[in-house]
Enzyme design. Structure first.
Site, PDB file in Angstrom:
ATOM      1  N   SER A 132     -62.776 -83.851   5.659  1.00 35.14           N
ATOM      2  CA  SER A 132     -61.556 -83.895   6.481  1.00 35.14           C
ATOM      3  C   SER A 132     -60.656 -82.693   6.189  1.00 35.14           C
ATOM      4  CB  SER A 132     -60.767 -85.176   6.210  1.00 35.14           C
ATOM      5  OG  SER A 132     -61.526 -86.315   6.531  1.00 35.14           O
TER       6      SER A 132
HETATM    7  N1  SAM Z   1     -63.393 -89.011   3.301  1.00 34.91           N
HETATM    8  C1  SAM Z   1     -64.348 -87.947   3.528  1.00 34.91           C
HETATM    9  C2  SAM Z   1     -64.109 -86.745   2.703  1.00 34.91           C
HETATM   10  O1  SAM Z   1     -63.156 -86.727   1.918  1.00 34.91           O
HETATM   11  O2  SAM Z   1     -64.908 -85.806   2.805  1.00 34.91           O
HETATM   12  C3  SAM Z   1     -64.471 -87.578   4.979  1.00 34.91           C
HETATM   13  C4  SAM Z   1     -65.189 -88.593   5.728  1.00 34.91           C
HETATM   14  S1  SAM Z   1     -66.035 -88.099   7.188  1.00 34.91           S
HETATM   15  C5  SAM Z   1     -64.730 -87.546   8.216  1.00 34.91           C
HETATM   16  C6  SAM Z   1     -66.467 -89.740   7.789  1.00 34.91           C
HETATM   17  C7  SAM Z   1     -67.525 -90.425   6.956  1.00 34.91           C
HETATM   18  O3  SAM Z   1     -67.593 -91.794   7.326  1.00 34.91           O
HETATM   19  C8  SAM Z   1     -68.925 -89.861   7.185  1.00 34.91           C
HETATM   20  O4  SAM Z   1     -69.477 -89.459   5.971  1.00 34.91           O
HETATM   21  C9  SAM Z   1     -69.702 -91.031   7.791  1.00 34.91           C
HETATM   22  O5  SAM Z   1     -71.050 -91.064   7.422  1.00 34.91           O
HETATM   23  C10 SAM Z   1     -68.926 -92.214   7.225  1.00 34.91           C
HETATM   24  N2  SAM Z   1     -69.071 -93.478   7.967  1.00 34.91           N
HETATM   25  C11 SAM Z   1     -69.157 -93.692   9.301  1.00 34.91           C
HETATM   26  N3  SAM Z   1     -69.238 -95.016   9.555  1.00 34.91           N
HETATM   27  C12 SAM Z   1     -69.199 -95.653   8.349  1.00 34.91           C
HETATM   28  C13 SAM Z   1     -69.256 -97.024   7.948  1.00 34.91           C
HETATM   29  N4  SAM Z   1     -69.365 -98.025   8.834  1.00 34.91           N
HETATM   30  N5  SAM Z   1     -69.193 -97.305   6.623  1.00 34.91           N
HETATM   31  C14 SAM Z   1     -69.086 -96.317   5.703  1.00 34.91           C
HETATM   32  N6  SAM Z   1     -69.032 -95.004   6.019  1.00 34.91           N
HETATM   33  C15 SAM Z   1     -69.090 -94.673   7.335  1.00 34.91           C
END
Ligand code: SAM
Length: 217
Positions: free
Chosen positions: A64
């Site tokens: 992010s």
């Molecule tokens: N917090 C992260 C960082 O600091 O880098 C950024 C997160 S990224 C924008 C969104 C993440 O959410 C992705 O890695 C994706 O695989 C994960 N994701 C999507 N749906 C999810 C779910 N139902 N449960 C857990 N993770 C999920």
């Protein structure tokens, strides 16, 4: 050493930029000033590590934007010792920020490769959240309740399971909208009621799973 000095300088500049953009929580700014964001980047993107932008981390996912990390962290009013659930471990950067702020972090990721990579990588930097693999739209019932919940992927709705796993006086921050853009929503549980505040638009990758979008586009 020189490299470290350079990275520290870039981090300080980033902190200044975030202040100008309206972030005021000193604990958040101090954490951003400490976490070595460049170590979360592939070599090819290293020069961009301290820009205020989101970047790809593989598997179609992103680390992010620093402003977004700061905004969500600030809205959670993190206190040292808070038990925090993070849905969407991604690169592990947000988890590292929360740990720097003194939180106990439970982080869950739905993509197995990212989960395994970050579970092995983050402790090498001294950051030790509790790692979980699975559908975070269902929360982690076995570890609930949580003082704070942060969702770092764009949700179509607020998952009821996450509301159920929030402590009394707990706060959840979650982007809700369509697959492209979402409004940031802050929910506070008080006396069995949920208080709702809405903020600006953000653009996250979609939350998948039972209370998320059914599959990637
Ligand atoms: N917090 C992260 C960082 O600091 O880098 C950024 C997160 S990224 C924008 C969104 C993440 O959410 C992705 O890695 C994706 O695989 C994960 N994701 C999507 N749906 C999810 C779910 N139902 N449960 C857990 N993770 C999920």
């Amino acid at each position: 050493m020189e490299e470290n000095y350079k990275q520290r300088g870039l981090r300080n500049k980033l902190v200044k930029k975030l202040r100008l953009k309206g972030i005021t929580d000193e604990a958040v700014l101090s954490a951003i000033g400490k976490v070595p964001r460049h170590l979360f980047f592939e070599d090819a993107l290293l020069n961009h590590a301290y820009e205020d932008k989101a970047f790809p981390i593989g598997e179609g996912q992103t680390i992010s934007q620093p402003y977004t990390v700061a905004f969500q962290s600030e809205k959670l009013s993190i206190k040292s010792g808070d038990k925090v659930l993070e849905v969407g471990t991604g690169s592990g950067y947000q988890a590292a920020i929360l740990l720097e702020m003194g939180a106990h972090v439970y982080t869950i990721e739905f993509n197995r490769k990212l989960y395994e990579t970050v579970r092995d990588f983050l402790p090498q930097l001294g950051y030790r959240p509790y790692f979980f693999y699975g559908d975070g739209s269902k929360g982690i019932p076995a570890k609930a309740p949580f003082d704070k919940i942060i969702v770092t992927a764009g949700a179509p709705i607020v998952p009821q399971a996450l509301l159920d796993q929030l402590n009394e006086n707990g706060i959840m921050i979650i982007p809700v909208g369509n697959r492209e853009t979402q409004r940031m929503i802050k929910l506070t549980k008080k006396g069995g009621k949920i208080l709702k505040e809405e903020f600006n638009q953000f653009a996250f990758v979609p939350l998948l799973g039972e209370s998320g979008w059914s599959h990637p586009k």
